[in-house]
Design an enzyme around this catalytic site. Structure first.
Site, short mmCIF file in Angstrom:
data_model
loop_
_atom_site.label_atom_id
_atom_site.label_comp_id
_atom_site.label_asym_id
_atom_site.label_seq_id
_atom_site.Cartn_x
_atom_site.Cartn_y
_atom_site.Cartn_z
N SER A 180 -12.52 -5.51 -8.31
CA SER A 180 -11.14 -6.02 -8.27
C SER A 180 -10.46 -6.10 -9.62
O SER A 180 -9.25 -6.14 -9.69
CB SER A 180 -11.13 -7.39 -7.61
OG SER A 180 -11.94 -8.29 -8.34
N HIS B 190 -11.69 -5.21 -1.14
CA HIS B 190 -10.48 -4.51 -1.63
C HIS B 190 -10.37 -3.09 -1.10
O HIS B 190 -9.45 -2.36 -1.47
CB HIS B 190 -10.47 -4.49 -3.17
CG HIS B 190 -10.03 -5.79 -3.77
ND1 HIS B 190 -8.70 -6.13 -3.91
CD2 HIS B 190 -10.74 -6.84 -4.23
CE1 HIS B 190 -8.62 -7.33 -4.47
NE2 HIS B 190 -9.84 -7.79 -4.67
N LYS C 195 -6.78 -9.84 2.64
CA LYS C 195 -6.11 -8.96 1.68
C LYS C 195 -5.20 -7.99 2.43
O LYS C 195 -4.15 -8.39 2.88
CB LYS C 195 -7.17 -8.29 0.80
CG LYS C 195 -7.79 -9.35 -0.13
CD LYS C 195 -8.85 -8.85 -1.06
CE LYS C 195 -9.24 -9.97 -2.01
NZ LYS C 195 -10.67 -10.15 -2.16
C1 PLP Z 1 -11.46 -11.40 -2.35
C2 PLP Z 1 -12.89 -11.09 -2.26
C3 PLP Z 1 -13.73 -11.88 -1.48
C4 PLP Z 1 -13.28 -13.12 -0.82
O1 PLP Z 1 -12.49 -12.88 0.30
P1 PLP Z 1 -11.76 -14.11 1.01
O2 PLP Z 1 -11.54 -13.64 2.39
O3 PLP Z 1 -10.49 -14.36 0.25
O4 PLP Z 1 -12.70 -15.27 0.93
C5 PLP Z 1 -15.06 -11.49 -1.37
N1 PLP Z 1 -15.52 -10.40 -2.00
C6 PLP Z 1 -14.74 -9.62 -2.78
C7 PLP Z 1 -15.31 -8.41 -3.44
C8 PLP Z 1 -13.39 -9.95 -2.94
O5 PLP Z 1 -12.62 -9.19 -3.70
#
Ligand code: PLP
Length: 392
Positions: A181, A209, A240
């Protein structure tokens, strides 16, 4: 002396180091433009890749579901029964991703906390990319397994660690982010899969992502690389690109079945609410209907990156719509972000410890919600601030 004085000291320390987290308040729905702390600004911050967070179909699906099914699930699924909506969502997710089965969790974070301790324990070993997400690290720690980090996206380093360590443990797990990310680079999953096969090790990818972004119509990293049926566990999030909330684990039926028996956030915490589940279903409908939003996301990202490079900025190693603007020092990145905000652009500075010392940056999150005009406005602001601060 009070027993919370130490907390005040810690907070003072964070402030002195420029690491204190000041959270801005958003007074509008998510979209290309936001009202942030009362000011209308172009949004370059959200993970709302496809603009679904305020899409009318999704909002309507949520509204309708409340009329017929109410609001909350009112209990843990394994104790008081599970609602039809959650079961339907899991079936649809499995079909969308082309896997045998799927299970949903409250978030991507809890999906990792559920999955890793269910697969490995004290006698086992986890080979983990050095830049993996915090929720993977926490899930790995919670499992009690030995955690052996390998160099970021480096399959040779992974294999070296396996050769040196594997024989001392009962079972093993390889785990990697799909898309990282902070840099927007993609894990070399086909090569990682070859290594996992060679040593007969379970393979898990966290595609938070990549869900809704990579692969045909946003089907994720496994689809992107054509690795169907080869990756044991695929974690994703619906917070996301899906624009809602909730975590998902997709993969082999036997593993999903095991998570229903042993995934602690599934067994001891309630599911997402009725409108959340209905909204996620509507997001799948949209993605299955057309690849238009995903295509727009990628063409926007390509345009923005090309123009930023033409302006003279360094966009790092990104292969995805995540666009880091590499600036170096944290102070410079913070000043850059403040100046952008003055110009009506909301883009956050990211520094140590989220990224390494000296690798501070502004991270721009491109979305299908942006029009070409929006992107041009953003480019103009970057150009102006970049010249003022001597970056370009
Ligand atoms: C954003 C993210 C998460 C967490 O996701 P949520 O649904 O917001 O808890 C987990 N792993 C990765 C790689 C992320 O980028």
């Amino acid at each position: 002396m009070s027993k919370t004085d130490w907390i005040q000291q810690e907070i003072d320390n964070l402030q002195a180091q420029g690491l204190y987290n000041r959270i801005r308040t958003i007074g509008s729905p998510q979209g290309a433009w936001l009202i942030v702390d009362g000011k209308r600004v172009l949004n370059f911050c959200s993970n709302n890749y496809l603009g679904l967070a305020n899409h009318p179909d999704i909002v309507n699906a949520a509204r309708k579901s409340v009329d017929t099914m109410g609001m909350g699930p009112a209990a843990v699924r394994s104790i008081a029964g599970t609602m039809t909506l959650h079961v339907e969502l899991e079936k649809r997710l499995a079909a969308f991703k082309g896997v045998e089965a799927a299970i949903t969790f409250q978030s991507g974070f809890t999906a990792n906390l559920a999955t890793i301790p269910a697969l490995v324990g004290k006698e086992d070993v986890i080979f983990s990319d050095k830049l993996n997400h915090a929720s993977i690290i926490d899930g790995a720690r919670l499992s009690g397994a030995k955690i052996i980090p390998y160099e970021h996206n480096d399959v040779n380093s992974l294999e070296e660690q396996i050769k040196t360590n594997l024989s001392q443990y009962r079972r093993a797990l390889i785990v990697t982010d799909g898309v990282f990310s902070m840099d927007g680079d993609i894990a070399p999953l086909p090569a990682i899969y070859e290594v996992a096969q060679k040593y007969d090790i379970l393979l898990m990818v966290d595609d938070a992502h990549g869900e809704g972004v990579l692969g045909k119509g946003g089907r994720g990293i496994v689809d992107h690389f054509g690795l169907h049926g080869k990756v044991d566990v695929e974690v994703g999030t619906m917070s996301k690109a899906f624009g809602v909330v909730g975590g998902v684990v997709a993969g082999k039926a036997i593993i999903i079945e095991w998570l229903r028996q042993r995934g602690r956030p599934f067994l001891f915490s309630s599911a997402v609410t009725v409108p959340d589940a209905a909204a996620c279903l509507a997001a799948i409908d949209l993605l299955e209907d057309s690849t238009q939003l995903v295509d727009k996301l990628w063409s926007n990202a390509k345009y923005f990156k090309e123009e930023m490079v033409k302006l003279g900025f360094n966009t790092g190693v990104s292969q995805t719509p995540i666009t880091p603007i590499m600036l170096g020092e944290a102070k410079l990145a913070q000043q850059f972000s403040r100046e952008l905000f003055e110009e009506g652009v909301f883009a956050m500075a990211i520094g140590y410890p989220t990224v390494a010392q000296g690798k501070a940056r502004i991270r721009v999150m491109i979305s299908a919600a942006h029009s070409k005009d929006d992107l041009d406005k953003g480019l103009e602001a970057f150009g102006k601030v970049g010249k003022k601060l001597g970056v370009i």
